[in-house]
Design an enzyme around this catalytic site. Structure first.
Site, PDB file in Angstrom:
ATOM      1  N   ASP A   1      -2.486  -3.235   1.176  1.00 15.94           N
ATOM      2  CA  ASP A   1      -2.526  -4.602   1.687  1.00 15.94           C
ATOM      3  C   ASP A   1      -3.883  -4.781   2.376  1.00 15.94           C
ATOM      4  O   ASP A   1      -4.126  -4.185   3.430  1.00 15.94           O
ATOM      5  CB  ASP A   1      -1.361  -4.766   2.675  1.00 15.94           C
ATOM      6  N   HIS A   2      -4.727  -5.598   1.791  1.00 17.92           N
ATOM      7  CA  HIS A   2      -6.099  -5.699   2.287  1.00 17.92           C
ATOM      8  C   HIS A   2      -6.186  -6.417   3.641  1.00 17.92           C
ATOM      9  O   HIS A   2      -7.234  -6.451   4.269  1.00 17.92           O
ATOM     10  CB  HIS A   2      -6.989  -6.388   1.243  1.00 17.92           C
TER      11      HIS A   2
END
Ligand code: CAO
Length: 556
Positions: free
Chosen positions: A528-529
């Site tokens: 999850d950036h």
């Protein structure tokens, strides 16, 4: 204005536990709004308000034990309404008295139980038993309407799964299954009027020695059968929350009755034409509340919901009549598949995914695996690459805590977990499930091998409990035994990363002076950036690669 005291109605006798008080002092509620959810040894029930009004005081609390006549709360109501309601209550009491006089005698009840025991006797030797599940004593005049049937013929269900939802004039209740097994037939449909003894379904289940013992007693002493059979037929109802606010289990899917919501909410969802699987419950134990449904509908309308395929501004996929091009077979999507799809979709739309790939040299790991093959047989477990991956992931999660964390729903905080629980994606005929191995960092490779095999087995037999699939920090999805050179796994939100494993391949590797054949494991990491940057991911993955390339490092 007048005061009205609302009491626990006749719910079939005995004490019940309060599992949820749905209102608080000062709330202005409508008639039929849920006041309290109680759970008996037969069912869980929601008690609706007999009147609209304002809650003045509440006399019960979560966890307390109550019985018929106990005061739930006091309402401030319109004067006329109070009179009506009081009249209604006395009428109900009269009805209840009448019912108790008309209750079936013990011998009648015993006679009713006989067919069950007879059927059980017949198939006892095979271990497989059949049982007719009936509507238990539900109090009042006993007439209830079937508002939802949660099973269909052929369903494999778990003990405690909801079979039907019934609604009387006093309460709504879910009737849970007394056994894990297969539904052979369903004898009830939505809209039917049912009462105690009405047949709900016939179930086939694997009997335990203990159950056989109970049924032997039933056959020998028919006068006691009513109680014994009822106990064996209707177990403690245990609503099984799956989607809790803190730990929604993204690709985690269990049985069809996994939505934890009261009948009033289910009714409302039906009126809206909504699938409750898509709604995240914020009530106690993940229960879906009316407000959750309202928010979901609002989000749909404003395009905020992940469940809104077209509402989110994404053009809807057209509905096509495929039969115009050739023969087709239309099959209903199972609730299980729908739940997985909703979770995948939610994660895919909410989390900015980045996936990176690597090839890890596990030649030495493979040599080691081959060298302990005999020992592995002695332990009775197969030492596949998976336990090594779990161990390496656990160490990497401890070294890089950002991967062992979750973002709060509002994005304001990051929750770092001190425990290391890892989920493994398991493909089953019924769908994808993600059982969780707890405290992976504290377990040996043998223990991890045994536990992952056991969980995979349980998953395939649909014996996993919701708790087996909760509390994960990170997930490993291995397609290594199947094939492929790489894939982009979808993060099991609210986890922040997932590892994908593909099939080992022998590849030429340049060692500085020549090409040598090495066993390379293709791995991928989706993260999850919002929570993890590329550099973090690069470091995490490189570290995992080092651990797997030289498993002595797992000891450091
Ligand atoms: N490369 C090559 N071979 C591999 C391998 C890999 N990466 N991973 C496992 N294998 C081998 C094992 O060593 C084993 O070989 P032997 O039978 O010769 O000993 C064989 O493949 C079968 O392994 P397994 O599947 O029984 O055991 P596992 O520990 O690898 O996997 C589990 C366990 C639960 C992950 C598996 O049963 C399963 O369900 N796999 C499907 C995973 C899945 O659906 N993922 C979802 C993808 S996301 O949508």
């Amino acid at each position: 204005m007048a005061k009205e005291t609302v009491k626990i109605p006749d719910l079939g006798g005995g004490e019940v536990d309060v599992i949820e008080v749905c209102v608080k002092v000062g709330d202005v509620i409508a008639k039929e709004d849920s006041l309290v959810v109680v759970e008996s040894d037969k069912a869980s029930m929601e008690i609706p308000s007999p009147q609209a009004g304002k809650v003045l005081s509440i006399s019960i609390k979560d966890g307390s034990t109550v019985s018929e006549g106990d005061v739930i709360l006091e309402l401030e109501v319109e004067a006329g309404a109070a009179v009506d309601s009081t009249e209604a209550q006395s009428a109900e009491k009269a009805e209840a008295r009448e019912t108790s006089e008309l209750e079936p005698s013990e011998s009648e009840a015993a006679a009713k139980a006989e067919p069950v025991s007879a059927k059980n006797e017949k198939s006892a030797s095979a271990g497989l038993k059949r049982e007719t599940i009936e509507v238990p004593d539900i109090g009042g005049d006993g007439q209830v309407e079937v508002i939802e049937v949660c099973i269909t013929e052929g369903d494999e269900i778990s003990e405690g799964d909801s079979l039907v939802v019934l609604e009387s004039d006093k309460a709504s209740m879910e009737i849970p299954s007394p056994h894990s097994g297969k539904i052979l037939s369903v004898a009830i449909k939505v809209g039917d009027s049912a009462k105690q003894g009405s047949i709900i379904a016939e179930i086939e289940y694997q009997s335990s020695a203990e159950q056989l013992e109970v049924e032997k007693t039933v056959a020998v002493a028919p006068e006691k059968a009513a109680q014994t059979a009822e106990k064996s037929v209707i177990p403690a109802a245990s609503p099984a929350p799956v989607l809790s606010k803190s730990e929604p289990t993204a690709p985690t899917v269990v049985s069809h009755a996994d939505v934890y919501a009261g009948p009033a909410v289910r009714k409302l969802a039906r009126e809206f034409g909504l699938e409750l699987e898509q709604v995240t419950g914020t009530g106690p134990r993940g229960r879906i509340l009316k407000e959750d449904l309202q928010k979901f509908v609002k989000d749909l309308a404003t395009g905020k919901s992940a469940g809104a395929a077209s509402g989110a501004g994404i053009p809807a996929i057209p509905d096509i009549d495929y039969s115009q091009f050739g023969e087709i077979d239309v099959q209903a999507t199972s609730k299980l598949a729908k739940l997985t799809a909703a979770n995948m979709h939610r994660s895919w739309l909410n989390l900015p995914h980045v996936t990176q790939f690597d090839d890890v040299d596990i030649s030495d790991l493979e040599d080691f695996r081959a060298s302990v093959k005999k020992e592995s047989e002695q332990h009775g477990v197969k030492l596949t690459p998976l336990p090594f991956l779990l161990k390496a992931a656990a160490l990497a999660l401890r070294t890089y805590p950002k991967f062992n964390a979750s973002l709060s729903a509002d994005g304001e905080t990051m929750i770092f977990k001190k425990y290391i629980n890892i989920g493994i994606a398991v493909d089953t005929p019924a769908g994808l499930v993600v059982p969780v191995i707890r405290d992976v960092d504290k377990k040996s490779l043998w223990e991890l091998a045994a536990e992952s095999a056991e969980l995979a087995q349980k998953a395939k037999q649909r014996k996993l409990k919701p708790a087996d699939m909760q509390g994960g920090c990170f997930t490993i999805s291995s397609l290594g035994s199947i094939g492929g050179t790489g894939f982009t796994p979808i993060i099991n939100a609210p986890e922040v990363a997932i590892m994908g494993v593909s099939k080992l391949a022998v590849k030429p590797h340049w060692n500085g002076s020549e090409f040598v054949p090495r066993k390379m494991l293709p791995v991928s990491l989706s993260y999850d950036h919002r929570a993890i940057n590329g550099v973090d991911a690069g470091q995490f993955f490189t570290y995992m690669g080092e651990l797997l390339a030289d498993i002595r490092r797992l000891l450091l």
